[in-house]
Design an enzyme around this catalytic site. Structure first.
Site, PDB file in Angstrom:
ATOM      1  CG  ASP A  38       2.246  -3.216   3.467  1.00 56.80           C
ATOM      2  OD1 ASP A  38       2.207  -3.583   2.275  1.00 56.80           O
ATOM      3  OD2 ASP A  38       1.456  -2.387   3.938  1.00 56.80           O
ATOM      4  CG  ASP A  40      -2.330  -3.047  -1.197  1.00 53.94           C
ATOM      5  OD1 ASP A  40      -1.567  -3.290  -0.247  1.00 53.94           O
ATOM      6  OD2 ASP A  40      -3.567  -3.089  -1.104  1.00 53.94           O
TER       7      ASP A  40
END
Ligand SMILES: *[C@@H]1O[C@H](CO)[C@@H](O)[C@H](O)[C@H]1NC(C)=O
Ligand SMILES: *[C@@H]1O[C@H](CO)[C@@H](O)[C@H](O)[C@H]1NC(C)=O
Ligand SMILES: *[C@@H]1O[C@H](CO)[C@@H](O)[C@H](O)[C@H]1NC(C)=O
Ligand SMILES: *[C@@H]1O[C@H](CO)[C@@H](O)[C@H](O)[C@H]1NC(C)=O
Ligand SMILES: *[C@@H]1O[C@H](CO)[C@@H](O)[C@H](O)[C@H]1NC(C)=O
Length: 459
Positions: A320, A106
């Site tokens: 991301d 993450d």
């Protein structure tokens, strides 16, 4: 009753909110880590892969909303219709002897945590839960330690057996998922292609109360954000890079921390470099400066301010690895959608995917709308180019990084692999589908992001 007592002890301790603290780093290191895609080897159809990626992207956008910053964290109030958003699992081990973990990679959060015994509330996982008593190198960090001070929310636990001032954390995500437990320090063990790298003294959360939307095959989350507790910060690396194989391939991807990444070997075309921007209101995300989008030969009429961080630190554009499809603000998505409809010569259809195609994960319904074009037998319709313009860099996407071919009701379609964000968010997220077969280097020392096309199955 004992479980309830532990939970109350954890949550009723006076919460202290901080945002300005820093942690001290432990080790300089080089790490090669194997990643597996969450849908790899499951035998899913292309139609299922597309829908699941779309649904995860939508769930992901919700998770990246500003996290609960202060005050008490109340578990149990999850956002509606959220599903696990895990894209890549990072495999390594913690402790002496090593206990295996597989964590959701993450780049949108900082804390690394894994589920620990004694569980007050844990979700099912494939691996055994982490047992603190089995590790001879583990220590519970005291409240006064710099790493405890670096948490956004922590308190002092006085639980018997945990020491008299154990660092108790509560870490929440934007979708209201939350993990609570003890902040510990232990040795992380990364097994690369050839060598094993040990990093002693790594702070991580031992989560005993983990509530929310987590994929059952992960044991927690690995925080790769820019904050002081993240793995790159604790390992003191100057850079990291990854090269993600296509999601329809079985070859695993690699993530390199601090290794010299030669972007020129195995590369196709020129290396593009753009500044990495830090958000003064929160260090975690990797912000980029996006200027505009071109579809075909048309630069879309989008004011640059749409992609920029507001003075309050909201919105903007981030890259991301934990988001599948790129997510655009609603108005931007509409412009891109309409430009494709105008320029593709085949009939357009907006598919509404509602129910989850694979029931093993969740029953939650996450409706997603996907723009698809009907393809006549034997044809491969020409599609317009899709180009993202960054400051100093151009991301000119190959077709396979924004179109996705599926079969639906016995007919072939080619679909646009982009999503619209929810109302109330102007965040643009460059997702990993758009980064396939590209070497992406995050240079943290020079605040630059570089990318170049590559064959990631050969890295
Ligand atoms: C954790 O490990 C300790 C030491 O081996 C053992 O006594 C204990 O039963 C384990 N805890 C659980 C819940 O398995
Ligand atoms: C879940 O994890 C286990 C252990 O690593 C692995 O053997 C299994 O294939 C995984 N299952 C899925 C569906 O990814
Ligand atoms: C990445 O960082 C390492 C040291 O941490 C350095 O040796 C290497 O040259 C860097 N690579 C690039 C491409 O900047
Ligand atoms: C869909 O495309 C595949 C691959 O090009 C082809 O084999 C198949 O026959 C097509 N199906 C239909 C219904 O046109
Ligand atoms: C998003 O941007 C639009 C246009 O700039 C603005 O009108 C709207 O208030 C913004 N929404 C949020 C939630 O910031």
């Amino acid at each position: 009753m004992q479980k309830l007592a532990i939970l109350l002890a954890l949550l009723s301790a006076t919460a202290i909110s901080r945002s300005d603290a820093t942690a001290t780093a432990t080790a300089a290191a080089a790490v090669r880590m194997q990643l597996t895609h969450t849908d790899a080897g499951r035998g899913l159809s292309r139609r299922e892969l597309l829908q699941r990626m779309a649904q995860r992207s939508k769930a992901r956008a919700a998770r990246l909303l500003p996290r609960i910053a202060s005050g008490s964290v109340t578990p149990g109030q999850l956002a509606d219709g959220v599903i696990p958003d895990t894209e890549y699992l990072a495999h390594f081990a913690i402790g002496t002897p090593p206990q295996a973990v597989q964590l959701d990679l993450d780049t949108g959060s900082d804390l690394t945590w894994t589920q620990c015994l004694p569980c007050v509330s844990c979700f099912d996982q494939a691996l055994p839960y982490f047992n603190m008593s089995l590790s001879s190198t583990l220590s519970v960090l005291p409240c006064a330690s710099p790493k405890c001070q670096a948490l956004p929310l922590s308190s002092c636990g006085k639980q018997k057996g945990w020491g008299h001032d154990a660092c108790v954390y509560a870490y929440a995500y934007g979708d209201k998922s939350v993990t609570t437990g003890l902040l510990n320090s232990d040795t992380f063990r990364f097994t690369g292609a050839a060598e094993c790298m040990e990093a002693p003294g790594m702070a991580f959360g031992c989560g005993v109360f983990n509530n929310g939307v987590f994929y059952s095959n992960e044991t927690g989350v690995a925080g790769f954000g820019r904050g002081p507790l993240s793995l790159p910060s604790q390992l003191k690396v100057d850079n990291f890079s990854y090269c993600l194989t296509a999601i329809t391939e079985s070859t695993p991807s690699y993530f390199l921390l601090g290794l010299p990444a030669n972007l020129h070997s195995n590369a196709h075309g020129a290396v593009q470099t753009t500044p990495l921007i830090q958000n003064p209101k929160g260090p975690t995300f990797y912000h980029l400066s996006l200027k505009g989008i071109t579809v075909g030969s048309t630069r879309l009429p989008i004011p640059e301010s749409t992609f920029r961080l507001t003075t309050k630190g909201k919105g903007g554009t981030i890259i991301d690895s934990g988001t599948g499809m790129t997510v655009l603000p609603m108005e931007v998505y509409k412009l891109v959608h309409d430009a494709f409809v105008a320029q593709v010569k085949f009939p357009a259809r907006d598919f509404l995917f509602e129910t989850n195609p694979v029931q093993d994960l969740t029953d939650a319904k996450v409706p997603v709308s996907q723009l698809c074009f009907s393809v006549p037998p034997g044809a491969k319709p020409a599609v317009p180019k899709l180009v993202f313009h960054f400051e100093g860099a151009t991301l000119d996407l190959p077709r396979e990084n924004y179109m996705f071919e599926i079969e639906e009701a016995g007919r072939n379609f080619t679909c646009l692999a982009l999503n619209a964000g929810g109302a109330g968010s102007n965040l643009t997220i460059i997702g990993n589908y758009q980064q396939q077969n590209m070497h992406v280097l995050y240079d943290l020392a020079k605040n630059k992001l570089s990318f170049v096309r590559a064959h990631c199955d050969k890295v």
